[in-house]
Design a protein around this motif. Structure first.
Motif, PDB file in Angstrom:
ATOM      1  N   PRO A  65       0.667  -1.095   0.119  1.00 58.28           N
ATOM      2  CA  PRO A  65       0.130   0.026  -0.235  1.00 58.28           C
ATOM      3  C   PRO A  65       0.722   1.168  -0.025  1.00 58.28           C
ATOM      4  O   PRO A  65       0.252   2.367   0.063  1.00 58.28           O
ATOM      5  N   GLY A  66       2.153   1.136   0.002  1.00 57.74           N
ATOM      6  CA  GLY A  66       3.081   2.527   0.107  1.00 57.74           C
ATOM      7  C   GLY A  66       3.282   2.977   1.422  1.00 57.74           C
ATOM      8  O   GLY A  66       3.370   2.028   2.336  1.00 57.74           O
ATOM      9  N   ASP A  67       3.494   4.215   1.784  1.00 52.89           N
ATOM     10  CA  ASP A  67       3.903   4.907   2.855  1.00 52.89           C
ATOM     11  C   ASP A  67       2.910   4.757   4.056  1.00 52.89           C
ATOM     12  O   ASP A  67       3.291   4.531   5.244  1.00 52.89           O
ATOM     13  N   PHE A  68       1.563   4.837   3.811  1.00 51.25           N
ATOM     14  CA  PHE A  68       0.822   4.876   4.862  1.00 51.25           C
ATOM     15  C   PHE A  68      -0.319   4.288   4.723  1.00 51.25           C
ATOM     16  O   PHE A  68      -1.495   4.280   5.488  1.00 51.25           O
ATOM     17  N   GLY A  69      -0.611   3.333   3.652  1.00 48.57           N
ATOM     18  CA  GLY A  69      -1.891   2.569   3.414  1.00 48.57           C
ATOM     19  C   GLY A  69      -1.861   1.313   4.067  1.00 48.57           C
ATOM     20  O   GLY A  69      -1.201   0.984   4.949  1.00 48.57           O
ATOM     21  N   GLU A 216       8.677  -4.075  -4.784  1.00 49.08           N
ATOM     22  CA  GLU A 216       8.240  -4.785  -3.462  1.00 49.08           C
ATOM     23  C   GLU A 216       9.417  -5.835  -3.305  1.00 49.08           C
ATOM     24  O   GLU A 216      10.033  -6.291  -4.107  1.00 49.08           O
ATOM     25  N   GLY A 217       9.736  -5.855  -2.068  1.00 45.67           N
ATOM     26  CA  GLY A 217      10.673  -6.794  -1.416  1.00 45.67           C
ATOM     27  C   GLY A 217       9.992  -7.692  -0.294  1.00 45.67           C
ATOM     28  O   GLY A 217       8.924  -7.257   0.232  1.00 45.67           O
ATOM     29  N   PRO A 218      10.823  -8.744   0.023  1.00 43.61           N
ATOM     30  CA  PRO A 218      10.114  -9.474   1.357  1.00 43.61           C
ATOM     31  C   PRO A 218      10.345  -8.752   2.383  1.00 43.61           C
ATOM     32  O   PRO A 218      11.394  -8.422   3.071  1.00 43.61           O
ATOM     33  N   GLY A 219       9.349  -8.373   3.234  1.00 40.22           N
ATOM     34  CA  GLY A 219       9.293  -8.226   4.661  1.00 40.22           C
ATOM     35  C   GLY A 219       9.205  -6.543   4.344  1.00 40.22           C
ATOM     36  O   GLY A 219       8.582  -6.020   3.325  1.00 40.22           O
ATOM     37  N   MET A 220       9.614  -5.768   5.522  1.00 40.22           N
ATOM     38  CA  MET A 220       9.610  -4.165   5.406  1.00 40.22           C
ATOM     39  C   MET A 220      10.481  -3.490   4.641  1.00 40.22           C
ATOM     40  O   MET A 220      11.181  -2.564   5.222  1.00 40.22           O
ATOM     41  N   TRP A 221      10.460  -3.855   3.102  1.00 40.16           N
ATOM     42  CA  TRP A 221      11.145  -2.870   2.380  1.00 40.16           C
ATOM     43  C   TRP A 221      10.234  -1.562   1.902  1.00 40.16           C
ATOM     44  O   TRP A 221       8.837  -1.904   1.930  1.00 40.16           O
ATOM     45  N   SER A 222      10.985  -0.437   1.827  1.00 38.43           N
ATOM     46  CA  SER A 222      10.096   0.601   1.503  1.00 38.43           C
ATOM     47  C   SER A 222      10.916   1.528   0.411  1.00 38.43           C
ATOM     48  O   SER A 222      12.199   1.637   0.621  1.00 38.43           O
ATOM     49  N   PHE A 223      10.281   1.760  -0.844  1.00 38.82           N
ATOM     50  CA  PHE A 223      11.151   2.419  -1.701  1.00 38.82           C
ATOM     51  C   PHE A 223      10.179   3.900  -2.099  1.00 38.82           C
ATOM     52  O   PHE A 223       8.916   3.839  -2.027  1.00 38.82           O
ATOM     53  N   GLY A 224      10.970   4.743  -2.633  1.00 33.81           N
ATOM     54  CA  GLY A 224      10.363   6.138  -3.015  1.00 33.81           C
ATOM     55  C   GLY A 224       9.692   6.084  -4.606  1.00 33.81           C
ATOM     56  O   GLY A 224       9.983   4.951  -5.179  1.00 33.81           O
ATOM     57  N   LYS A 225       9.199   7.168  -4.851  1.00 31.85           N
ATOM     58  CA  LYS A 225       8.808   7.417  -6.129  1.00 31.85           C
ATOM     59  C   LYS A 225       9.834   7.259  -7.252  1.00 31.85           C
ATOM     60  O   LYS A 225      10.885   7.899  -7.105  1.00 31.85           O
ATOM     61  N   ALA A 226       9.734   6.299  -8.358  1.00 36.21           N
ATOM     62  CA  ALA A 226      10.753   6.220  -9.318  1.00 36.21           C
ATOM     63  C   ALA A 226      10.868   7.572  -9.994  1.00 36.21           C
ATOM     64  O   ALA A 226       9.971   8.380 -10.383  1.00 36.21           O
ATOM     65  N   LYS A 239      15.354   5.333 -11.705  1.00 32.93           N
ATOM     66  CA  LYS A 239      16.165   5.446 -10.294  1.00 32.93           C
ATOM     67  C   LYS A 239      15.141   5.411  -9.331  1.00 32.93           C
ATOM     68  O   LYS A 239      14.042   6.190  -9.234  1.00 32.93           O
ATOM     69  N   VAL A 240      15.223   4.450  -8.379  1.00 37.61           N
ATOM     70  CA  VAL A 240      14.135   4.284  -7.145  1.00 37.61           C
ATOM     71  C   VAL A 240      14.825   4.302  -5.959  1.00 37.61           C
ATOM     72  O   VAL A 240      15.916   3.392  -5.670  1.00 37.61           O
ATOM     73  N   ARG A 241      14.750   5.214  -5.110  1.00 34.28           N
ATOM     74  CA  ARG A 241      15.262   5.397  -3.921  1.00 34.28           C
ATOM     75  C   ARG A 241      14.804   4.322  -2.748  1.00 34.28           C
ATOM     76  O   ARG A 241      13.738   4.052  -2.504  1.00 34.28           O
ATOM     77  N   LEU A 242      15.826   3.715  -2.058  1.00 35.70           N
ATOM     78  CA  LEU A 242      15.707   2.994  -1.246  1.00 35.70           C
ATOM     79  C   LEU A 242      15.401   3.560   0.295  1.00 35.70           C
ATOM     80  O   LEU A 242      16.249   4.390   0.506  1.00 35.70           O
ATOM     81  N   LYS A 243      14.125   3.563   0.869  1.00 42.28           N
ATOM     82  CA  LYS A 243      13.935   4.443   2.174  1.00 42.28           C
ATOM     83  C   LYS A 243      14.124   3.615   3.253  1.00 42.28           C
ATOM     84  O   LYS A 243      14.398   4.137   4.112  1.00 42.28           O
ATOM     85  N   ASP A 244      13.731   2.343   3.068  1.00 36.01           N
ATOM     86  CA  ASP A 244      13.949   1.578   4.343  1.00 36.01           C
ATOM     87  C   ASP A 244      13.939  -0.044   3.999  1.00 36.01           C
ATOM     88  O   ASP A 244      13.552  -0.353   3.111  1.00 36.01           O
ATOM     89  N   ARG A 245      14.616  -0.771   4.841  1.00 37.84           N
ATOM     90  CA  ARG A 245      14.705  -2.052   4.685  1.00 37.84           C
ATOM     91  C   ARG A 245      14.703  -2.909   5.961  1.00 37.84           C
ATOM     92  O   ARG A 245      15.106  -2.504   6.967  1.00 37.84           O
ATOM     93  N   PRO A 246      14.299  -4.378   5.848  1.00 35.21           N
ATOM     94  CA  PRO A 246      14.478  -5.050   6.996  1.00 35.21           C
ATOM     95  C   PRO A 246      15.937  -5.141   7.682  1.00 35.21           C
ATOM     96  O   PRO A 246      16.709  -4.919   7.053  1.00 35.21           O
ATOM     97  N   LYS A 247      15.785  -5.171   9.119  1.00 30.03           N
ATOM     98  CA  LYS A 247      17.305  -4.940   9.814  1.00 30.03           C
ATOM     99  C   LYS A 247      17.724  -6.367   9.572  1.00 30.03           C
ATOM    100  O   LYS A 247      17.381  -7.486   9.505  1.00 30.03           O
ATOM    101  N   GLY A 248      19.412  -6.036   8.992  1.00 29.02           N
ATOM    102  CA  GLY A 248      20.001  -7.180   8.783  1.00 29.02           C
ATOM    103  C   GLY A 248      20.053  -7.587   7.310  1.00 29.02           C
ATOM    104  O   GLY A 248      20.454  -8.675   7.066  1.00 29.02           O
ATOM    105  N   ALA A 249      19.169  -7.163   6.475  1.00 27.52           N
ATOM    106  CA  ALA A 249      18.560  -7.809   5.245  1.00 27.52           C
ATOM    107  C   ALA A 249      19.857  -7.629   4.399  1.00 27.52           C
ATOM    108  O   ALA A 249      20.527  -6.358   4.162  1.00 27.52           O
ATOM    109  N   SER A 250      20.529  -8.683   3.653  1.00 26.67           N
ATOM    110  CA  SER A 250      21.615  -8.374   2.775  1.00 26.67           C
ATOM    111  C   SER A 250      21.716  -9.727   2.146  1.00 26.67           C
ATOM    112  O   SER A 250      20.908 -10.738   2.238  1.00 26.67           O
ATOM    113  N   GLY A 251      22.395  -9.935   1.102  1.00 21.43           N
ATOM    114  CA  GLY A 251      22.706 -11.070   0.155  1.00 21.43           C
ATOM    115  C   GLY A 251      21.678 -11.020  -0.742  1.00 21.43           C
ATOM    116  O   GLY A 251      20.885 -10.049  -1.131  1.00 21.43           O
TER     117      GLY A 251
END
Length: 279
Positions: A65-69, A216-226, A239-251
């Motif tokens: 749903p995006g940032d607030f939905g 869309e990413g698995p879990g609490m990933w959040s991306f900005g407007k392209a 270009k899509v800005r990464l706003k947030d990601r799950p703690k420890g997410a890598s690989g």
């Protein structure tokens, strides 16, 4: 028309498409929903749509749903002779929402669903309980319940409302160039920008157009407007800005990327190797 012509028309009526079967409307706060049936697919799956009609100025939300939905929650547990369900989402719109954006639908939407019967020779009783949110300036949680009896093997039904929104469901395409549709030719991390994010090189067919990109990413990933940058060779750099990601997410990380535009929306599933976040 002569009586003979009318009689001939009546004799040929079985060959004509019948109107779709629909459930009663289930009314909520500033929205109503119902189920509508389409013709049985050649695979034997039943085609159904969840139609949501919203009050003027109201919207509801996509699966992400995006940032607030708030995403809808489906409960099909009261159904009978259902072996599997595939909810197929029409490409959403993006709405300014406070300090960010939400993703969803305004006014109305029909969400197509493919239903696999346990026994294709028997009828299906489809029962849906839906928790969803409708928003103008403030989100209001609402509920709806609808049920629909589906006869097996009905191929002469026509449902223009369902068919209209089925055409808006993104076509699935692998990473790489595709001649007759929007496509993601390349996907990589945006390592040149001070703000971390993703970069996509997009291809469009003649007269095609990219309107938006949803990641869309698995879990609490959040991306900005392209941000879209047309190139001289006809490609589009996104270009899509990464706003947030799950703690420890890598690989190696799977993502779903949806391109909204013409001639059709496209959905691509891909994997990117994400480095660990800097402390």
């Amino acid at each position: 028309m002569t009586l003979l012509a009318i009689a001939a028309s009546a004799l040929s009526a079985p060959a004509l498409a019948q109107e779709a079967v629909m459930s009663s409307w289930s009314k909520g706060d500033n929205a109503s929903l119902r189920l509508i049936a389409g013709a049985t697919a050649p695979s034997g799956k039943q085609r159904v749509g969840i139609e949501i009609a919203l009050a003027p100025g109201y919207k509801t939300y996509w699966r992400s749903p995006g940032d607030f939905g708030v995403p809808p929650v489906f409960d099909w547990s009261g159904s009978d002779n259902v072996g599997g369900l595939d909810v197929r989402w029409p490409a959403p719109e993006r709405f300014p929402d406070g300090a960010g954006y939400s993703l969803g639908y305004v006014g109305e939407v029909v969400i197509p669903v493919s239903v696999q019967p346990v026994d294709p020779a028997k009828p299906v009783m489809l029962v849906l309980k839906l928790d969803y949110a409708v928003c103008e300036k403030i989100c209001i949680p609402t509920k709806g319940e609808a049920r629909l009896w589906l006869e097996p093997g009905v191929t002469s039904v026509t449902s223009p409302r369902l068919e209209q929104f089925e055409a808006r469901v993104p076509v699935r395409a692998k990473l790489g160039e595709h001649k007759d549709m929007l496509s993601i030719a390349e996907a990589r991390l945006d390592e040149t920008s001070p703000v971390p994010g993703l970069k996509f090189m997009l291809r469009t067919p003649p007269d095609g157009k990219v309107e938006d990109v949803f990641v869309e990413g698995p879990g609490m990933w959040s991306f900005g407007k392209a941000m879209l940058f047309p190139q001289v060779d006809g490609t589009v750099l996104a270009k899509v800005r990464l706003k947030d990601r799950p703690k420890g997410a890598s690989g190696p990380t799977p993502f779903i990327v949806t391109l909204r535009g013409s001639p059709n929306a496209v959905e691509t599933r891909l994997e990117l190797d994400i480095p660990a976040a800097k402390p």
